[in-house]
Design a protein around this motif. Structure first.
Motif, PDB file in Angstrom:
ATOM      1  N   ARG A  87      46.110  50.162  29.752  1.00 26.32           N
ATOM      2  CA  ARG A  87      45.035  51.154  29.782  1.00 26.32           C
ATOM      3  C   ARG A  87      44.342  51.196  31.129  1.00 26.32           C
ATOM      4  NH1 ARG A  87      41.839  49.344  24.550  1.00 26.32           N
ATOM      5  NH2 ARG A  87      42.311  47.372  25.539  1.00 26.32           N
ATOM      6  N   ARG A  88      44.868  50.487  32.091  1.00 24.85           N
ATOM      7  CA  ARG A  88      44.232  50.414  33.407  1.00 24.85           C
ATOM      8  C   ARG A  88      45.033  51.164  34.457  1.00 24.85           C
ATOM      9  NH1 ARG A  88      42.099  44.243  34.091  1.00 24.85           N
ATOM     10  NH2 ARG A  88      40.644  44.275  32.350  1.00 24.85           N
ATOM     11  N   THR A  89      44.321  51.688  35.449  1.00 31.85           N
ATOM     12  CA  THR A  89      44.944  52.383  36.562  1.00 31.85           C
ATOM     13  C   THR A  89      44.807  51.515  37.807  1.00 31.85           C
ATOM     14  OG1 THR A  89      44.386  54.511  35.589  1.00 31.85           O
ATOM     15  CG2 THR A  89      44.950  54.504  37.920  1.00 31.85           C
ATOM     16  N   TYR A  90      45.936  51.160  38.393  1.00 34.80           N
ATOM     17  CA  TYR A  90      45.977  50.296  39.565  1.00 34.80           C
ATOM     18  C   TYR A  90      46.487  51.076  40.776  1.00 34.80           C
ATOM     19  CZ  TYR A  90      45.854  46.366  36.256  1.00 34.80           C
ATOM     20  OH  TYR A  90      45.513  45.479  35.278  1.00 34.80           O
TER      21      TYR A  90
ATOM     22  N   MET B  96      50.676  41.722  35.502  1.00 29.18           N
ATOM     23  CA  MET B  96      49.429  42.445  35.744  1.00 29.18           C
ATOM     24  C   MET B  96      48.327  42.051  34.761  1.00 29.18           C
ATOM     25  SD  MET B  96      50.105  44.057  38.446  1.00 29.18           S
ATOM     26  CE  MET B  96      48.632  45.017  38.614  1.00 29.18           C
ATOM     27  N   LYS B  97      48.664  41.232  33.757  1.00 35.10           N
ATOM     28  CA  LYS B  97      47.664  40.798  32.789  1.00 35.10           C
ATOM     29  C   LYS B  97      46.612  39.948  33.496  1.00 35.10           C
ATOM     30  CE  LYS B  97      49.097  39.481  28.801  1.00 35.10           C
ATOM     31  NZ  LYS B  97      49.719  38.691  27.732  1.00 35.10           N
ATOM     32  N   GLY B  98      45.371  40.304  33.332  1.00 35.47           N
ATOM     33  CA  GLY B  98      44.281  39.552  33.939  1.00 35.47           C
ATOM     34  C   GLY B  98      43.981  39.938  35.374  1.00 35.47           C
ATOM     35  N   VAL B  99      44.735  40.879  35.937  1.00 33.72           N
ATOM     36  CA  VAL B  99      44.493  41.334  37.306  1.00 33.72           C
ATOM     37  C   VAL B  99      43.495  42.483  37.247  1.00 33.72           C
ATOM     38  CG1 VAL B  99      45.510  42.366  39.364  1.00 33.72           C
ATOM     39  CG2 VAL B  99      46.782  40.655  38.069  1.00 33.72           C
ATOM     40  N   ARG B 100      42.434  42.337  38.001  1.00 36.36           N
ATOM     41  CA  ARG B 100      41.384  43.345  38.010  1.00 36.36           C
ATOM     42  C   ARG B 100      41.783  44.488  38.943  1.00 36.36           C
ATOM     43  NH1 ARG B 100      35.136  41.673  38.710  1.00 36.36           N
ATOM     44  NH2 ARG B 100      34.321  43.515  37.670  1.00 36.36           N
TER      45      ARG B 100
ATOM     46  N   GLN C 162      48.621  47.594  45.186  1.00 28.29           N
ATOM     47  CA  GLN C 162      48.188  46.384  44.490  1.00 28.29           C
ATOM     48  C   GLN C 162      49.271  45.937  43.504  1.00 28.29           C
ATOM     49  OE1 GLN C 162      44.680  46.765  42.015  1.00 28.29           O
ATOM     50  NE2 GLN C 162      44.430  44.556  41.846  1.00 28.29           N
ATOM     51  N   VAL C 163      49.854  46.878  42.787  1.00 27.36           N
ATOM     52  CA  VAL C 163      50.926  46.550  41.836  1.00 27.36           C
ATOM     53  C   VAL C 163      52.106  45.935  42.582  1.00 27.36           C
ATOM     54  CG1 VAL C 163      52.580  47.501  40.193  1.00 27.36           C
ATOM     55  CG2 VAL C 163      50.229  48.335  40.202  1.00 27.36           C
ATOM     56  N   GLY C 164      52.488  46.561  43.699  1.00 23.08           N
ATOM     57  CA  GLY C 164      53.602  46.033  44.482  1.00 23.08           C
ATOM     58  C   GLY C 164      53.347  44.633  44.992  1.00 23.08           C
TER      59      GLY C 164
END
Length: 103
Positions: free
Chosen positions: A38-41, A21-25, A45-47
């Motif tokens: 610190r981000r909420t996805y 997930m690093k670098g994923v907006r 999108q995570v899956g």
């Protein structure tokens, strides 16, 4: 940790998910979500990122279950407020049967 998402087994680790997930907006959250760093996805999108599968191939529940087991904070939609007024037996029957259709 071994988990099954969309009928496929995956060996997921907390550090592996963080790296993926690093670098994923993050997309705008409109439903269930996962907090990674610190981000909420959005859960879908995570899956999609961690499984490299189409979002239609798996359910939100599968992703939330796997992320919870890995120790991530997951948020679900609040249930709709239930009517506080009790229905009469006639109203309950009408709700179950539905409205009549004109033929």
């Amino acid at each position: 940790m071994r988990c099954v998402i969309a009928r496929f087994p995956f060996d997921l680790t907390r550090s592996g998910v963080l790296e993926s997930m690093k670098g994923v907006r993050p997309e705008p959250v409109t439903g269930e979500s996962v907090i990674i760093g610190r981000r909420t996805y959005p859960a879908k999108q995570v899956g999609e990122v961690i499984t490299r599968q189409d979002r239609r191939d798996f359910s939100v529940g599968e992703v939330l279950r796997a992320m919870t087991q890995l120790g991530f904070t997951c948020r679900v939609l609040p249930r709709a407020a239930v009517s506080t007024r009790a229905l009469t037996p006639l109203q309950q029957a009408a709700a179950i049967l539905g409205t009549p259709v004109a033929v």
